[in-house]
Design an enzyme around this catalytic site. Structure first.
Site, PDB file in Angstrom:
ATOM      1  N   GLU A  91       0.924  -1.281  -0.132  1.00  0.00           N
ATOM      2  CA  GLU A  91       0.031   0.123  -0.135  1.00  0.00           C
ATOM      3  C   GLU A  91       1.022   1.234   0.037  1.00  0.00           C
ATOM      4  OE1 GLU A  91      -3.145  -0.161  -0.733  1.00  0.00           O
ATOM      5  OE2 GLU A  91      -4.062  -1.529   0.179  1.00  0.00           O
ATOM      6  N   HIS A 109      -3.076   2.642   8.336  1.00  0.00           N
ATOM      7  CA  HIS A 109      -4.239   2.176   7.330  1.00  0.00           C
ATOM      8  C   HIS A 109      -4.553   0.817   8.092  1.00  0.00           C
ATOM      9  CE1 HIS A 109      -6.141  -0.043   4.381  1.00  0.00           C
ATOM     10  NE2 HIS A 109      -5.020  -0.762   4.018  1.00  0.00           N
ATOM     11  N   HIS A 111      -7.836  -2.519   8.639  1.00  0.00           N
ATOM     12  CA  HIS A 111      -8.958  -3.177   8.060  1.00  0.00           C
ATOM     13  C   HIS A 111      -9.988  -3.374   9.037  1.00  0.00           C
ATOM     14  CE1 HIS A 111      -6.432  -5.225   4.631  1.00  0.00           C
ATOM     15  NE2 HIS A 111      -6.714  -3.858   4.488  1.00  0.00           N
ATOM     16  N   TYR A 130     -20.124  13.953  17.558  1.00  0.00           N
ATOM     17  CA  TYR A 130     -19.414  15.050  17.265  1.00  0.00           C
ATOM     18  C   TYR A 130     -17.785  14.880  16.935  1.00  0.00           C
ATOM     19  CZ  TYR A 130     -17.810  15.174  22.066  1.00  0.00           C
ATOM     20  OH  TYR A 130     -17.687  14.869  23.442  1.00  0.00           O
ATOM     21  N   HIS A 171     -12.895  -2.046   1.887  1.00  0.00           N
ATOM     22  CA  HIS A 171     -11.530  -2.249   2.562  1.00  0.00           C
ATOM     23  C   HIS A 171     -10.895  -1.931   3.714  1.00  0.00           C
ATOM     24  CE1 HIS A 171      -7.146  -1.445   0.547  1.00  0.00           C
ATOM     25  NE2 HIS A 171      -7.040  -1.864   1.860  1.00  0.00           N
ATOM     26  N   TYR A 226      -8.865  21.363  22.332  1.00  0.00           N
ATOM     27  CA  TYR A 226      -8.977  20.516  23.377  1.00  0.00           C
ATOM     28  C   TYR A 226      -7.314  19.781  24.032  1.00  0.00           C
ATOM     29  CZ  TYR A 226     -10.478  15.994  25.721  1.00  0.00           C
ATOM     30  OH  TYR A 226     -10.695  15.145  26.716  1.00  0.00           O
TER      31      TYR A 226
END
Length: 235
Positions: A91, A109, A111, A130, A171, A226
């Site tokens: 990837e 990334h 799954h 939110y 994916h 925050y």
């Protein structure tokens, strides 16, 4: 045999600098965390972190619990391998596309089950909480393309416009941040919101209450301030 040795030596490239070695250690810890937290199974998913013009990335097909300091794998922004002998993740086009187009310091990334399920049902994650504001707004679903392709990378970039995370249809997920911790936290939040929406929408005869984009935008503004402020000199 001599040609094979020369090819391996070429792929190994230079030695990792101290900063790269520390970043690799943090990357491996984050990759292992994705497994421990159930966001990936086996060697699915991948993690990268940028150090200068070098992108350290998990190698292809190697279980994260087997990675060692000597397995450091790195490429430049063109994809040319400059560190290590292990083949980088398949990837890599997605990771490099993010670094070339944003100020990302790290990419995660996965799954993740619930987020992947949502990617098969909608074109945008419904505004059920939110915390979507922490990702820049409504989370889009990038249209499906074969993994590891430039087409998938292009689809992902469009879904990431003004966002720090997206879903990949059928994916998984992709998020980025200035640090590994931030990129990982955004992935975890995306999976949690996906699970929340799936849970709420599964009740027969009931429809979840959704936020407006204006409410999400306001929350996003508040979320930017925050947490704890860095200490000023003398404090």
């Amino acid at each position: 045999m001599a040609e094979q040795r020369n090819e391996r030596r070429h792929r190994q490239g230079r030695r990792a600098a101290p900063e790269e070695a520390r970043a690799w250690e943090a990357l491996v810890a984050t990759a292992r965390r994705t497994v421990a937290d159930g966001l990936v199974v086996g060697t699915s998913g991948n993690v990268s972190v940028r150090v200068g013009d070098t992108v350290l990335v998990t190698p292809s097909g190697v279980p994260y619990d087997r990675l060692t300091p000597g397995d450091v794998t790195g490429v430049d922004l063109t994809g040319r391998q400059v560190l290590g002998a292990l083949v980088p993740t398949s990837e890599l086009p997605m990771h490099l596309a993010v670094y070339r187009s944003t100020d990302a310091g790290a990419v995660v990334h996965t799954h993740a089950v619930h987020a992947t399920a949502v990617s098969t049902l909608v074109t945008e994650l419904p505004l059920v909480h939110y915390m979507v504001g922490a990702l820049g707004g409504p989370v889009r679903v990038a249209p499906y393309a074969t993994y590891g392709t430039e087409e998938l990378a292009a689809n992902m970039l469009r879904a990431l416009t003004d966002r720090t995370g997206c879903l990949l249809q059928n994916h998984g997920t992709l998020t980025y941040g200035t640090t590994l911790d931030q990129a990982y936290d955004r992935t975890a939040q995306l999976e949690w919101m996906s699970r929340l929406w799936l849970t709420a929408s599964s009740l027969p005869g009931r429809t979840p209450t959704l936020l407006t984009e204006e409410q999400v935008t306001e929350a996003g503004k508040r979320l930017r301030g925050y947490g704890q402020r860095p200490a000023s000199p003398g404090e």
